[in-house]
Design an enzyme around this catalytic site. Structure first.
Site, PDB file in Angstrom:
ATOM      1  N   LEU A 228     -12.669 -11.059  -7.768  1.00 13.85           N
ATOM      2  CA  LEU A 228     -11.457 -11.843  -8.022  1.00 13.85           C
ATOM      3  C   LEU A 228     -11.306 -13.021  -7.069  1.00 13.85           C
ATOM      4  O   LEU A 228     -10.282 -13.706  -7.104  1.00 13.85           O
ATOM      5  CB  LEU A 228     -10.217 -10.939  -7.891  1.00 13.85           C
ATOM      6  CG  LEU A 228     -10.102  -9.833  -8.943  1.00 13.85           C
ATOM      7  CD1 LEU A 228      -8.935  -8.917  -8.608  1.00 13.85           C
ATOM      8  CD2 LEU A 228      -9.899 -10.436 -10.328  1.00 13.85           C
ATOM      9  N   ARG A 229     -12.299 -13.262  -6.244  1.00 14.30           N
ATOM     10  CA  ARG A 229     -12.190 -14.389  -5.306  1.00 14.30           C
ATOM     11  C   ARG A 229     -12.082 -15.715  -6.047  1.00 14.30           C
ATOM     12  O   ARG A 229     -11.383 -16.624  -5.606  1.00 14.30           O
ATOM     13  CB  ARG A 229     -13.393 -14.414  -4.362  1.00 14.30           C
ATOM     14  CG  ARG A 229     -13.312 -13.401  -3.240  1.00 14.30           C
ATOM     15  CD  ARG A 229     -14.196 -13.781  -2.062  1.00 14.30           C
ATOM     16  NE  ARG A 229     -14.209 -12.714  -1.082  1.00 14.30           N
ATOM     17  CZ  ARG A 229     -15.173 -11.826  -0.944  1.00 14.30           C
ATOM     18  NH1 ARG A 229     -16.229 -11.886  -1.736  1.00 14.30           N
ATOM     19  NH2 ARG A 229     -15.110 -10.880  -0.036  1.00 14.30           N
TER      20      ARG A 229
END
Length: 423
Positions: free
Chosen positions: A361-362
């Site tokens: 999810l970066r």
């Protein structure tokens, strides 16, 4: 001033001459003497674990740190003039993508840094180092070797945190954000910090000397030719970037301190690829190409010749632009917290990431942060689709899975998917 570490521990002050203090920025020394049982002690952002069964000892801590604000103003100005002249940031021709990524990271350090890859001789290192003049001032605890933030517990050393819990008043000063260069030939001891064992054997004193990670806390850590960095140093950077803390385990003593920094790297892809684990730690990825326009190339050559001939005069000619950009960055940092992004835009950003099969999810987090920083830089309090279109290729390009048979640039794939989702 050092505080007492227990009922029987004593605090000592260093009697070093001024010349020795200025030669070493900060040293925390642990004086060992017989007669006291060992246990787990904390001081100055340093956790000390004594082993049972060993000889008993007192622990006294000396924290020697040069206060840069204690130096007279004329001396500071003279020191600044004597430093190697830096090419002014506004004087750099072209390379807008790289410059934008750097500015966004200065506005919001939580974006997570930038990786700059491109041809040799395209001004990568020059641009990064020119960022020094634009870095804003931050509040730090005076004399603290780790640049502790007096208001943010996540960026405090243990000593500062304990002082606040006791209700002690801290001396706070304003200082510029640090930019620390990590050379390729650096040793692990110099990066993490080391313990002077010779001093322990000869004088009964164990001195911990903070390394580059301590100096880079709340600042910028720049690695030129990062794709040539030794694997063991890459592992150290990965560990510190993941946890925000640096831990040194040597000779039965554990030392920990905060190490939250903006990681900036540059390199030439012809010299080798970067490990995916480290590549993912960079918030943004900028690609730099050689300028093809003949007129622009001539302008770059002429500007460089002017700088080499008289650096001071050249820097003075860009002083007004430099100050204007500094004010713009300062204003953007102050207004960043008030910038809003609509829920619909957040959903579309995550949809782009999902359809591109971005791991983790970066990518979502960094794209949201970068779009907000860009809106703040433009003086707006709402993120637009145009802001997202500008930053999303730099936030996702390096997170796509590599296909050896794919000839299309990964940035173009991101743009195509963006317009497909946002249309």
């Amino acid at each position: 001033m050092a505080s007492v570490l227990g009922s029987s521990s004593t605090a000592i002050l260093s009697s070093r001459p001024l010349s020795s203090q200025t030669s070493k920025p900060s040293i925390s020394s642990l004086t060992l003497s017989p007669g006291q049982s060992s246990g787990k002690k904390f001081y100055g952002g340093i956790g000390i674990h004594g082993r049972r069964g060993r000889s008993q000892f007192h622990v006294a801590v000396t924290n020697v740190a040069t206060d840069i604000n204690s130096v007279d103003q004329p001396q500071k100005l003279a020191a600044k003039e004597s430093q190697r002249p830096v090419y002014p940031f506004p004087a750099i021709v072209g390379q807008d993508e790289m410059k934008l990524c750097l500015l966004l990271n200065v506005i919001d350090p939580k974006i997570g840094g930038v990786m700059i890859m491109g041809d040799r001789g395209t001004g990568k290192s020059t641009t990064v180092r020119s960022l020094v003049d634009l870095l804003p001032e931050i509040k730090v605890v005076s004399g603290d070797p780790f640049n502790s933030d007096p208001e943010d517990p996540e960026s405090m050393g243990v000593e500062v945190r304990e002082s606040i819990m006791k209700g002690e008043k801290l001396s706070v000063v304003m200082t510029k954000i640090n930019m620390v260069d990590l050379p390729l030939g650096a040793t692990e001891d110099r990066v993490c910090g080391t313990i002077d064992i010779e001093k322990a054997l000869t004088e009964g004193v164990k001195a911990f000397e903070p390394g580059l990670l301590a100096k880079a806390n709340r600042g910028i850590l720049y690695v030129d030719e990062v794709n040539l960095l030794d694997d063991h140093l890459v592992d150290v950077l990965l560990d510190s970037a993941a946890s925000g803390w640096n831990t040194v385990e040597r000779e039965g003593i554990s030392i920990s301190h905060p190490a939250r920094f903006i990681l900036i790297g540059s390199g030439n892809p012809e010299e080798g690829e970067l490990r995916p684990q480290l590549l993912d730690r960079f918030g943004m990825h900028a690609q730099v190409g050689t300028v093809r326009d003949a007129e622009l190339r001539v302008k770059i050559v002429e500007e460089r010749a002017r700088f080499d001939k008289n650096p001071k005069e050249f820097r003075d000619s860009y002083k007004a632009e430099q100050e204007k950009l500094q004010q713009q960055i300062g204003s953007a940092r102050r207004s960043l917290s008030s910038v809003q992004i609509d829920h619909d835009l957040k959903v579309k950003i995550s949809k782009v990431c999902a359809e591109l099969n971005v791991d983790g999810l970066r990518g979502d987090i960094v794209t949201n942060r970068a779009a907000k920083a860009l809106a703040a830089l433009k003086g707006r309090d709402n993120v637009t689709t145009e802001d997202i279109a500008t930053v999303i290729p730099n936030c996702l390009r390096h997170r796509l899975r590599k296909d050896p048979l794919e000839s299309i640039d990964s940035g173009l794939l991101v743009i195509e998917k963006f317009y497909e989702v946002f249309s």
